[in-house]
Design a protein around this motif. Sequence first.
Motif, PDB file in Angstrom:
ATOM      1  N   MET A   5      20.759   0.920  41.525  1.00 42.62           N
ATOM      2  CA  MET A   5      22.209   0.881  41.657  1.00 42.62           C
ATOM      3  C   MET A   5      22.767  -0.329  40.912  1.00 42.62           C
ATOM      4  N   ALA A   6      23.991  -0.181  40.508  1.00 44.34           N
ATOM      5  CA  ALA A   6      24.691  -1.246  39.808  1.00 44.34           C
ATOM      6  C   ALA A   6      25.109  -2.342  40.789  1.00 44.34           C
ATOM      7  N   LYS A   7      25.311  -3.540  40.241  1.00 41.23           N
ATOM      8  CA  LYS A   7      25.852  -4.639  41.046  1.00 41.23           C
ATOM      9  C   LYS A   7      27.374  -4.529  40.988  1.00 41.23           C
ATOM     10  N   ILE A   8      27.979  -4.349  42.169  1.00 42.07           N
ATOM     11  CA  ILE A   8      29.430  -4.172  42.249  1.00 42.07           C
ATOM     12  C   ILE A   8      30.028  -5.337  43.018  1.00 42.07           C
ATOM     13  N   GLU A   9      31.051  -5.955  42.436  1.00 40.52           N
ATOM     14  CA  GLU A   9      31.786  -7.046  43.081  1.00 40.52           C
ATOM     15  C   GLU A   9      33.253  -6.645  43.117  1.00 40.52           C
ATOM     16  N   ILE A  10      33.870  -6.867  44.264  1.00 42.36           N
ATOM     17  CA  ILE A  10      35.290  -6.549  44.406  1.00 42.36           C
ATOM     18  C   ILE A  10      35.987  -7.696  45.128  1.00 42.36           C
ATOM     19  N   TYR A  11      37.011  -8.242  44.493  1.00 42.67           N
ATOM     20  CA  TYR A  11      37.813  -9.324  45.057  1.00 42.67           C
ATOM     21  C   TYR A  11      38.970  -8.687  45.810  1.00 42.67           C
ATOM     22  N   THR A  12      39.124  -9.048  47.080  1.00 41.19           N
ATOM     23  CA  THR A  12      40.152  -8.439  47.931  1.00 41.19           C
ATOM     24  C   THR A  12      40.885  -9.495  48.749  1.00 41.19           C
TER      25      THR A  12
ATOM     26  N   PHE B 276      34.354  -5.468  39.427  1.00 45.67           N
ATOM     27  CA  PHE B 276      33.372  -5.684  38.374  1.00 45.67           C
ATOM     28  C   PHE B 276      32.130  -4.861  38.690  1.00 45.67           C
ATOM     29  N   ILE B 277      31.620  -4.165  37.687  1.00 44.75           N
ATOM     30  CA  ILE B 277      30.378  -3.410  37.837  1.00 44.75           C
ATOM     31  C   ILE B 277      29.406  -3.934  36.790  1.00 44.75           C
ATOM     32  N   ASP B 278      28.292  -4.454  37.273  1.00 48.33           N
ATOM     33  CA  ASP B 278      27.286  -5.093  36.405  1.00 48.33           C
ATOM     34  C   ASP B 278      27.925  -6.132  35.491  1.00 48.33           C
ATOM     35  N   GLY B 279      28.852  -6.905  36.058  1.00 53.61           N
ATOM     36  CA  GLY B 279      29.497  -7.991  35.331  1.00 53.61           C
ATOM     37  C   GLY B 279      30.644  -7.555  34.437  1.00 53.61           C
ATOM     38  N   GLU B 280      30.838  -6.253  34.250  1.00 57.48           N
ATOM     39  CA  GLU B 280      31.916  -5.751  33.398  1.00 57.48           C
ATOM     40  C   GLU B 280      33.173  -5.548  34.232  1.00 57.48           C
ATOM     41  N   HIS B 281      34.279  -6.066  33.734  1.00 59.95           N
ATOM     42  CA  HIS B 281      35.552  -5.927  34.435  1.00 59.95           C
ATOM     43  C   HIS B 281      36.022  -4.486  34.339  1.00 59.95           C
ATOM     44  N   ILE B 282      36.213  -3.855  35.485  1.00 64.20           N
ATOM     45  CA  ILE B 282      36.677  -2.476  35.557  1.00 64.20           C
ATOM     46  C   ILE B 282      38.190  -2.429  35.684  1.00 64.20           C
ATOM     47  N   GLY B 283      38.756  -3.406  36.384  1.00 65.22           N
ATOM     48  CA  GLY B 283      40.188  -3.446  36.620  1.00 65.22           C
ATOM     49  C   GLY B 283      40.472  -3.384  38.099  1.00 65.22           C
ATOM     50  N   GLY B 284      41.576  -2.756  38.454  1.00 65.24           N
ATOM     51  CA  GLY B 284      41.985  -2.677  39.848  1.00 65.24           C
ATOM     52  C   GLY B 284      41.714  -1.309  40.443  1.00 65.24           C
ATOM     53  N   SER B 285      42.377  -1.041  41.542  1.00 60.48           N
ATOM     54  CA  SER B 285      42.188   0.201  42.282  1.00 60.48           C
ATOM     55  C   SER B 285      42.543   1.423  41.438  1.00 60.48           C
ATOM     56  N   ASP B 286      43.676   1.387  40.767  1.00 58.55           N
ATOM     57  CA  ASP B 286      44.082   2.529  39.938  1.00 58.55           C
ATOM     58  C   ASP B 286      43.064   2.793  38.832  1.00 58.55           C
ATOM     59  N   ASP B 287      42.517   1.738  38.262  1.00 57.37           N
ATOM     60  CA  ASP B 287      41.514   1.885  37.204  1.00 57.37           C
ATOM     61  C   ASP B 287      40.231   2.520  37.754  1.00 57.37           C
ATOM     62  N   LEU B 288      39.839   2.100  38.951  1.00 55.04           N
ATOM     63  CA  LEU B 288      38.642   2.655  39.586  1.00 55.04           C
ATOM     64  C   LEU B 288      38.829   4.142  39.871  1.00 55.04           C
ATOM     65  N   VAL B 289      39.980   4.519  40.411  1.00 59.76           N
ATOM     66  CA  VAL B 289      40.273   5.920  40.706  1.00 59.76           C
ATOM     67  C   VAL B 289      40.317   6.740  39.419  1.00 59.76           C
ATOM     68  N   ALA B 290      40.902   6.190  38.363  1.00 62.17           N
ATOM     69  CA  ALA B 290      40.965   6.899  37.078  1.00 62.17           C
ATOM     70  C   ALA B 290      39.562   7.154  36.529  1.00 62.17           C
TER      71      ALA B 290
ATOM     72  N   GLU C  35      40.137 -15.721  36.397  1.00 61.85           N
ATOM     73  CA  GLU C  35      39.401 -16.142  35.202  1.00 61.85           C
ATOM     74  C   GLU C  35      38.513 -15.012  34.678  1.00 61.85           C
ATOM     75  N   ARG C  36      37.764 -14.388  35.561  1.00 68.16           N
ATOM     76  CA  ARG C  36      36.831 -13.334  35.145  1.00 68.16           C
ATOM     77  C   ARG C  36      37.547 -12.098  34.617  1.00 68.16           C
ATOM     78  N   SER C  37      38.755 -11.838  35.116  1.00 67.16           N
ATOM     79  CA  SER C  37      39.488 -10.627  34.726  1.00 67.16           C
ATOM     80  C   SER C  37      40.366 -10.826  33.503  1.00 67.16           C
ATOM     81  N   GLY C  38      40.329 -11.993  32.922  1.00 67.02           N
ATOM     82  CA  GLY C  38      41.145 -12.245  31.741  1.00 67.02           C
ATOM     83  C   GLY C  38      42.599 -12.529  32.055  1.00 67.02           C
ATOM     84  N   GLY C  39      42.858 -13.029  33.275  1.00 65.84           N
ATOM     85  CA  GLY C  39      44.206 -13.437  33.632  1.00 65.84           C
ATOM     86  C   GLY C  39      44.934 -12.532  34.600  1.00 65.84           C
TER      87      GLY C  39
END
Length: 85
Positions: free
Chosen positions: A1-8, A58-72, A46-50
């Motif tokens: 499985m991928a490493k998933i981090e979510i800031y909430t 973040f999935i495996d260190g790659e910025h995915i975005g927010g909730s809407d991006d995850l759902v998309a 910082e990690r999300s580019g502002g």
Amino acid sequence: MAKIEIYTQDFCGFCARAVALLQKKGAPFEEKYAPHGSANRAEAVERSGGRTTVPQIFIDGEHIGGSDDLVALDRRGALDPLLAG
């Protein structure tokens, strides 16, 4: 499985939606509490580019975005391959 981090933060409907989707997928994730003014929030910005909103995902260190991006990603069928690692 991928490493998933979510800031909430508390009382965030978008955070709850993203967490619920990840839970539905059975994907283990690390939830980082990031209220305004916290070190975790500064790290997320910082990690999300502002991006200053939560959630930031973040999935495996790659910025995915927010909730809407995850759902998309999920709607396009692109989330499951990312979660598989």
